[in-house]
Enzyme design. Sequence first.
Site, PDB file in Angstrom:
ATOM      1  N   ASN A   7      68.089  58.113  66.513  1.00 16.56           N
ATOM      2  CA  ASN A   7      68.332  58.724  65.210  1.00 16.56           C
ATOM      3  C   ASN A   7      69.781  58.435  64.848  1.00 16.56           C
ATOM      4  O   ASN A   7      70.687  59.129  65.294  1.00 16.56           O
ATOM      5  CB  ASN A   7      68.063  60.230  65.318  1.00 16.56           C
ATOM      6  CG  ASN A   7      68.290  60.953  64.005  1.00 16.56           C
ATOM      7  OD1 ASN A   7      68.712  60.350  63.017  1.00 16.56           O
ATOM      8  ND2 ASN A   7      68.022  62.242  63.994  1.00 16.56           N
ATOM      9  N   ARG A  85      64.083  57.254  63.757  1.00 15.20           N
ATOM     10  CA  ARG A  85      63.918  58.212  62.676  1.00 15.20           C
ATOM     11  C   ARG A  85      64.562  57.591  61.432  1.00 15.20           C
ATOM     12  O   ARG A  85      65.727  57.204  61.456  1.00 15.20           O
ATOM     13  CB  ARG A  85      64.625  59.515  63.016  1.00 15.20           C
ATOM     14  CG  ARG A  85      64.562  60.466  61.854  1.00 15.20           C
ATOM     15  CD  ARG A  85      65.351  61.711  62.111  1.00 15.20           C
ATOM     16  NE  ARG A  85      65.214  62.584  60.963  1.00 15.20           N
ATOM     17  CZ  ARG A  85      66.195  63.349  60.501  1.00 15.20           C
ATOM     18  NH1 ARG A  85      67.373  63.359  61.082  1.00 15.20           N
ATOM     19  NH2 ARG A  85      65.990  64.110  59.454  1.00 15.20           N
ATOM     20  N   HIS A 174      61.558  66.533  56.576  1.00 11.62           N
ATOM     21  CA  HIS A 174      61.115  67.225  57.801  1.00 11.62           C
ATOM     22  C   HIS A 174      59.647  66.905  58.103  1.00 11.62           C
ATOM     23  O   HIS A 174      58.981  67.664  58.810  1.00 11.62           O
ATOM     24  CB  HIS A 174      61.225  68.765  57.673  1.00 11.62           C
ATOM     25  CG  HIS A 174      62.615  69.315  57.713  1.00 11.62           C
ATOM     26  ND1 HIS A 174      62.988  70.418  56.974  1.00 11.62           N
ATOM     27  CD2 HIS A 174      63.722  68.936  58.407  1.00 11.62           C
ATOM     28  CE1 HIS A 174      64.267  70.696  57.204  1.00 11.62           C
ATOM     29  NE2 HIS A 174      64.737  69.800  58.072  1.00 11.62           N
ATOM     30  N   HIS A 202      59.915  75.399  58.649  1.00  8.61           N
ATOM     31  CA  HIS A 202      60.883  74.759  59.546  1.00  8.61           C
ATOM     32  C   HIS A 202      62.259  75.284  59.157  1.00  8.61           C
ATOM     33  O   HIS A 202      62.788  74.938  58.101  1.00  8.61           O
ATOM     34  CB  HIS A 202      60.813  73.229  59.407  1.00  8.61           C
ATOM     35  CG  HIS A 202      61.851  72.525  60.232  1.00  8.61           C
ATOM     36  ND1 HIS A 202      61.543  71.744  61.308  1.00  8.61           N
ATOM     37  CD2 HIS A 202      63.203  72.518  60.149  1.00  8.61           C
ATOM     38  CE1 HIS A 202      62.659  71.285  61.858  1.00  8.61           C
ATOM     39  NE2 HIS A 202      63.671  71.733  61.161  1.00  8.61           N
ATOM     40  N   GLY A 204      65.943  75.477  60.344  1.00  3.32           N
ATOM     41  CA  GLY A 204      67.080  75.093  61.186  1.00  3.32           C
ATOM     42  C   GLY A 204      68.331  75.193  60.337  1.00  3.32           C
ATOM     43  O   GLY A 204      68.452  76.110  59.520  1.00  3.32           O
ATOM     44  N   GLY A 206      68.932  72.814  58.166  1.00  3.92           N
ATOM     45  CA  GLY A 206      68.156  72.523  56.967  1.00  3.92           C
ATOM     46  C   GLY A 206      66.860  73.313  57.069  1.00  3.92           C
ATOM     47  O   GLY A 206      66.347  73.506  58.179  1.00  3.92           O
ATOM     48  N   ARG A 235      73.275  74.604  52.306  1.00  5.84           N
ATOM     49  CA  ARG A 235      72.692  74.143  51.035  1.00  5.84           C
ATOM     50  C   ARG A 235      72.150  75.325  50.249  1.00  5.84           C
ATOM     51  O   ARG A 235      71.542  76.226  50.823  1.00  5.84           O
ATOM     52  CB  ARG A 235      71.558  73.142  51.282  1.00  5.84           C
ATOM     53  CG  ARG A 235      72.027  71.846  51.886  1.00  5.84           C
ATOM     54  CD  ARG A 235      70.862  70.841  51.943  1.00  5.84           C
ATOM     55  NE  ARG A 235      71.132  69.833  52.941  1.00  5.84           N
ATOM     56  CZ  ARG A 235      70.300  69.505  53.931  1.00  5.84           C
ATOM     57  NH1 ARG A 235      69.116  70.079  54.030  1.00  5.84           N
ATOM     58  NH2 ARG A 235      70.644  68.586  54.800  1.00  5.84           N
ATOM     59  N   ILE A 326      66.109  78.715  63.833  1.00  9.02           N
ATOM     60  CA  ILE A 326      65.944  80.087  63.341  1.00  9.02           C
ATOM     61  C   ILE A 326      64.495  80.536  63.552  1.00  9.02           C
ATOM     62  O   ILE A 326      64.226  81.613  64.070  1.00  9.02           O
ATOM     63  CB  ILE A 326      66.327  80.179  61.846  1.00  9.02           C
ATOM     64  CG1 ILE A 326      67.807  79.836  61.654  1.00  9.02           C
ATOM     65  CG2 ILE A 326      66.004  81.548  61.279  1.00  9.02           C
ATOM     66  CD1 ILE A 326      68.249  79.714  60.193  1.00  9.02           C
ATOM     67  N   GLY A 327      63.560  79.675  63.162  1.00 12.77           N
ATOM     68  CA  GLY A 327      62.136  80.027  63.264  1.00 12.77           C
ATOM     69  C   GLY A 327      61.704  80.330  64.684  1.00 12.77           C
ATOM     70  O   GLY A 327      60.877  81.220  64.924  1.00 12.77           O
ATOM     71  N   GLU A 379      60.515  66.779  67.338  1.00 13.24           N
ATOM     72  CA  GLU A 379      60.456  65.577  66.502  1.00 13.24           C
ATOM     73  C   GLU A 379      60.551  64.311  67.352  1.00 13.24           C
ATOM     74  O   GLU A 379      59.916  63.303  67.050  1.00 13.24           O
ATOM     75  CB  GLU A 379      61.584  65.621  65.462  1.00 13.24           C
ATOM     76  CG  GLU A 379      61.321  66.687  64.407  1.00 13.24           C
ATOM     77  CD  GLU A 379      62.523  66.978  63.510  1.00 13.24           C
ATOM     78  OE1 GLU A 379      63.369  67.792  63.920  1.00 13.24           O
ATOM     79  OE2 GLU A 379      62.603  66.401  62.425  1.00 13.24           O
TER      80      GLU A 379
HETATM   81  P1  ADP Z   1      69.241  71.594  63.127  1.00 14.16           P
HETATM   82  O1  ADP Z   1      68.530  71.783  61.832  1.00 14.16           O
HETATM   83  O2  ADP Z   1      70.651  71.146  62.969  1.00 14.16           O
HETATM   84  O3  ADP Z   1      68.433  70.857  64.171  1.00 14.16           O
HETATM   85  P2  ADP Z   1      68.523  73.984  64.619  1.00 14.16           P
HETATM   86  O4  ADP Z   1      67.072  73.743  64.440  1.00 14.16           O
HETATM   87  O5  ADP Z   1      69.074  73.928  66.007  1.00 14.16           O
HETATM   88  O6  ADP Z   1      69.428  73.088  63.691  1.00 14.16           O
HETATM   89  O7  ADP Z   1      68.835  75.441  64.015  1.00 14.16           O
HETATM   90  C1  ADP Z   1      70.117  75.947  63.922  1.00 14.16           C
HETATM   91  C2  ADP Z   1      70.020  77.380  63.415  1.00 14.16           C
HETATM   92  O8  ADP Z   1      69.263  78.147  64.363  1.00 14.16           O
HETATM   93  C3  ADP Z   1      71.370  78.065  63.293  1.00 14.16           C
HETATM   94  O9  ADP Z   1      71.412  78.820  62.087  1.00 14.16           O
HETATM   95  C4  ADP Z   1      71.371  79.004  64.466  1.00 14.16           C
HETATM   96  O10 ADP Z   1      72.149  80.147  64.251  1.00 14.16           O
HETATM   97  C5  ADP Z   1      69.924  79.378  64.562  1.00 14.16           C
HETATM   98  N1  ADP Z   1      69.622  79.990  65.859  1.00 14.16           N
HETATM   99  C6  ADP Z   1      69.572  79.418  67.069  1.00 14.16           C
HETATM  100  N2  ADP Z   1      69.338  80.353  68.035  1.00 14.16           N
HETATM  101  C7  ADP Z   1      69.243  81.545  67.398  1.00 14.16           C
HETATM  102  C8  ADP Z   1      69.004  82.896  67.822  1.00 14.16           C
HETATM  103  N3  ADP Z   1      68.820  83.209  69.103  1.00 14.16           N
HETATM  104  N4  ADP Z   1      68.958  83.852  66.865  1.00 14.16           N
HETATM  105  C9  ADP Z   1      69.150  83.558  65.572  1.00 14.16           C
HETATM  106  N5  ADP Z   1      69.362  82.316  65.105  1.00 14.16           N
HETATM  107  C10 ADP Z   1      69.414  81.328  66.010  1.00 14.16           C
END
Ligand code: ADP
Length: 393
Positions: A7, A85, A174, A202, A204, A206, A235, A326-327, A379
């Site tokens: 990537n 990617r 995504h 999804h 993250g 983003g 964003r 986050i999810g 991914e």
């Molecule tokens: P990217 O989109 O860069 O791949 P990620 O999928 O790793 O990013 O997601 C990053 C987000 O996930 C950040 O906002 C981070 O705070 C959140 N996150 C990761 N672990 C936790 C947690 N235990 N509780 C709440 N948010 C989390």
Amino acid sequence: MQILVLNCGSSSAKFAVMDTASGQEVIAGLAQRIGSPQATLGWKMAGVKAERAIPGADHKAALETIVSVLRELGLAEGIRGIGHRVVHGGEHFSASRIVDATVVDGIRDCIPLGPLHNPANLVGIELGAVLFPGLAQVAVFDTAFHQTMPRQAYLYAVPWSWYEEHHARRYGFHGTSHRFVSRQAAEQLGRPYDQCRTIVAHLGNGCSACAIKDGQSVDTTMGLTPLEGLVMGTRSGDVDPALIGYLAPRLGITADKVIDALNKQSGLQGLSGLSNDMRTLLEAAGNGNDRAKLAVEVFVYRLAKAIAGLAVPLGRIDALVFTGGIGENAAPIRAQILDQLAVFGFRVDETRNRAHGRSVGGRITADGATTALVVPTNEELMIALDTAALVAA
Ligand code: ADP
């Protein structure tokens, strides 16, 4: 089959070697700050981390170092294909493709749509051919999965020539994650993928949500670029486009600069004035920081509204699926979203939700309620599986 997944970004190159039979990652790493004196290459294999300074390395030098590391670790010889990617495939690509001259031309044609990413993706493809001569390369597009969206979902209500002559439409992103996660969800539900109706969130840095009907993306929240849709880390997601004309003269900056701020200084970061990181915001909100609390409230409300909208093309929701940083990890966010979507029959099970659904095959809603699942995205594995399938064929 062992596949190298690449990537390439504008100043970074993420790589992984995936074993498609076991679905396991053999090694994963990241070259960062490419082009600067601080450039580094870090990787992790069998739980052990390592790092090497590569000062001043350009993409070529960074990828050469990745290949020497793979050689030193005895991994290079086993690689049977390279999966790249690629961010924007426009209307050219509705599936992953073996890279040939036509595919390279197609990716180049899409540079105006993905000006930050596609050129770097192409550099990765060109270097892949040099560093692994004779090895098949596959392009996996972020946009491809959404090419099944019907016209009413992908068209903007703008002058027709903007679409016809300038390809201005909603593409969505995504796609690799939405495809992987919705397939996993169908398996967990014990339903054939082509008979499953799910909404994947999804979330993250983003964020995007996608409605998947009978195995096909029928609508998603991102648009021409990843700026449209949900509130994200930095964003804004949807805003009135007139905001740009209103603010540019008042701030004394160009429209491009306003758009830059909508991409980089908005979202959770802009609202909270504190951080784009959900962990930090949940902690600060818990300690009484009102702006952090507000940022989370806006994030959740906008997401819940978008998910409700995505129910329209589905007609029925077999599962709402949470993925991304986050999810997968933020139980309080999932609980708040499910509360706001109670009209669809969601009812969170606190114990399952706190355990991220791991105790019960991903499920975080109560028995008898509409299903919501947590499914970790992967991914890299999806890219490797596509690559292996095309290489084998
Ligand atoms: P990217 O989109 O860069 O791949 P990620 O999928 O790793 O990013 O997601 C990053 C987000 O996930 C950040 O906002 C981070 O705070 C959140 N996150 C990761 N672990 C936790 C947690 N235990 N509780 C709440 N948010 C989390």
